[in-house]
Enzyme design. Sequence first.
Site, mmCIF file in Angstrom:
data_model
loop_
_atom_site.group_PDB
_atom_site.id
_atom_site.type_symbol
_atom_site.label_atom_id
_atom_site.label_comp_id
_atom_site.label_asym_id
_atom_site.label_seq_id
_atom_site.Cartn_x
_atom_site.Cartn_y
_atom_site.Cartn_z
ATOM 1 N N ASN A 45 0.768 -1.239 -0.150
ATOM 2 C CA ASN A 45 0.153 0.076 0.008
ATOM 3 C C ASN A 45 0.755 1.244 -0.144
ATOM 4 O O ASN A 45 1.865 1.199 0.627
ATOM 5 C CB ASN A 45 -1.042 -0.070 1.363
ATOM 6 C CG ASN A 45 -0.288 -0.224 2.487
ATOM 7 O OD1 ASN A 45 0.468 -0.910 2.700
ATOM 8 N ND2 ASN A 45 -0.924 0.261 3.566
ATOM 9 N N ILE A 46 0.381 2.315 -0.769
ATOM 10 C CA ILE A 46 0.911 3.629 -0.642
ATOM 11 C C ILE A 46 -0.120 4.658 -0.250
ATOM 12 O O ILE A 46 -1.018 4.925 -1.086
ATOM 13 C CB ILE A 46 1.611 3.781 -2.284
ATOM 14 C CG1 ILE A 46 2.530 2.809 -2.748
ATOM 15 C CG2 ILE A 46 2.235 4.984 -2.356
ATOM 16 C CD1 ILE A 46 2.787 2.743 -4.270
ATOM 17 N N GLU A 47 0.283 5.066 0.880
ATOM 18 C CA GLU A 47 -0.729 6.055 1.340
ATOM 19 C C GLU A 47 -0.235 7.774 0.678
ATOM 20 O O GLU A 47 0.921 7.722 0.396
ATOM 21 C CB GLU A 47 -0.608 6.079 2.870
ATOM 22 C CG GLU A 47 -0.996 4.732 3.441
ATOM 23 C CD GLU A 47 -1.660 4.722 4.827
ATOM 24 O OE1 GLU A 47 -0.897 5.543 5.608
ATOM 25 O OE2 GLU A 47 -2.172 3.676 5.364
ATOM 26 N N CYS A 56 -4.266 0.646 -2.412
ATOM 27 C CA CYS A 56 -3.949 -0.654 -1.686
ATOM 28 C C CYS A 56 -3.078 -1.219 -2.277
ATOM 29 O O CYS A 56 -2.875 -1.329 -3.703
ATOM 30 C CB CYS A 56 -5.334 -1.421 -1.719
ATOM 31 S SG CYS A 56 -6.790 -0.472 -0.858
ATOM 32 N N GLU A 58 -3.266 -4.663 -3.262
ATOM 33 C CA GLU A 58 -3.588 -5.589 -4.192
ATOM 34 C C GLU A 58 -3.556 -4.685 -5.704
ATOM 35 O O GLU A 58 -3.222 -5.460 -6.646
ATOM 36 C CB GLU A 58 -4.964 -5.922 -3.855
ATOM 37 C CG GLU A 58 -5.226 -6.838 -2.526
ATOM 38 C CD GLU A 58 -5.493 -5.818 -1.388
ATOM 39 O OE1 GLU A 58 -4.722 -4.749 -0.962
ATOM 40 O OE2 GLU A 58 -6.302 -6.147 -0.712
ATOM 41 N N CYS A 95 -10.166 -4.772 0.158
ATOM 42 C CA CYS A 95 -11.334 -4.142 0.068
ATOM 43 C C CYS A 95 -12.280 -4.018 -1.103
ATOM 44 O O CYS A 95 -11.940 -4.563 -2.061
ATOM 45 C CB CYS A 95 -10.866 -2.319 0.420
ATOM 46 S SG CYS A 95 -10.363 -1.765 -1.142
ATOM 47 N N CYS A 98 -10.661 -2.982 -4.318
ATOM 48 C CA CYS A 98 -9.820 -4.044 -4.687
ATOM 49 C C CYS A 98 -10.567 -5.209 -5.450
ATOM 50 O O CYS A 98 -10.034 -5.821 -6.618
ATOM 51 C CB CYS A 98 -9.008 -4.434 -3.928
ATOM 52 S SG CYS A 98 -7.538 -3.236 -3.354
#
Length: 140
Positions: A45-47, A56, A58, A95, A98
């Site tokens: 994940n890359i916020e 996310c 995935e 989620c 995804c």
Amino acid sequence: MTNKTYLDLIEKATFARVNAYAPYSGYKVGAALLCSDGTVFKGANIENSAYSETVCAERVAFFHAINKGGDRRDFKAIAIVGGKGNKITDFAYPCGSCRQVMSEFCSDKFKIVLYDGKEVKVTTLGKLLPDNFGPKNLGK
Ligand code: THU
């Protein structure tokens, strides 16, 4: 698919998770996506400080694979691991967004492999996203 295949994929997802960029939630997710030719694409994940721009793990793995093209779009399974800090603490189910992205490229039989640090669970996209809206609705 054998148990060893699932365990290998979980291990790769665990390695991928190290590269998560999650300074806001502290919840790091790793994913490993297996193609029919044996290639594995990883993602974490890359916020973003504008929270909704977060991507996310995935989807990072899927988009990486789709960009490679060719036979690497024939997907078999994805392993997902997640948890706060450095530990895998719980089952990180994908989620809704995804699941929808998966349904663009995968059949109901696509395997989703989850690990909470103790137990392995294997489920399918068909179970997690029944009656999906997909390419078939648009004649594809
Ligand atoms: N996250 C994923 O990477 N995959 C999911 O399917 C659910 C949530 C990430 C997004 C965010 O960086 C963090 O987990 C907490 O929501």
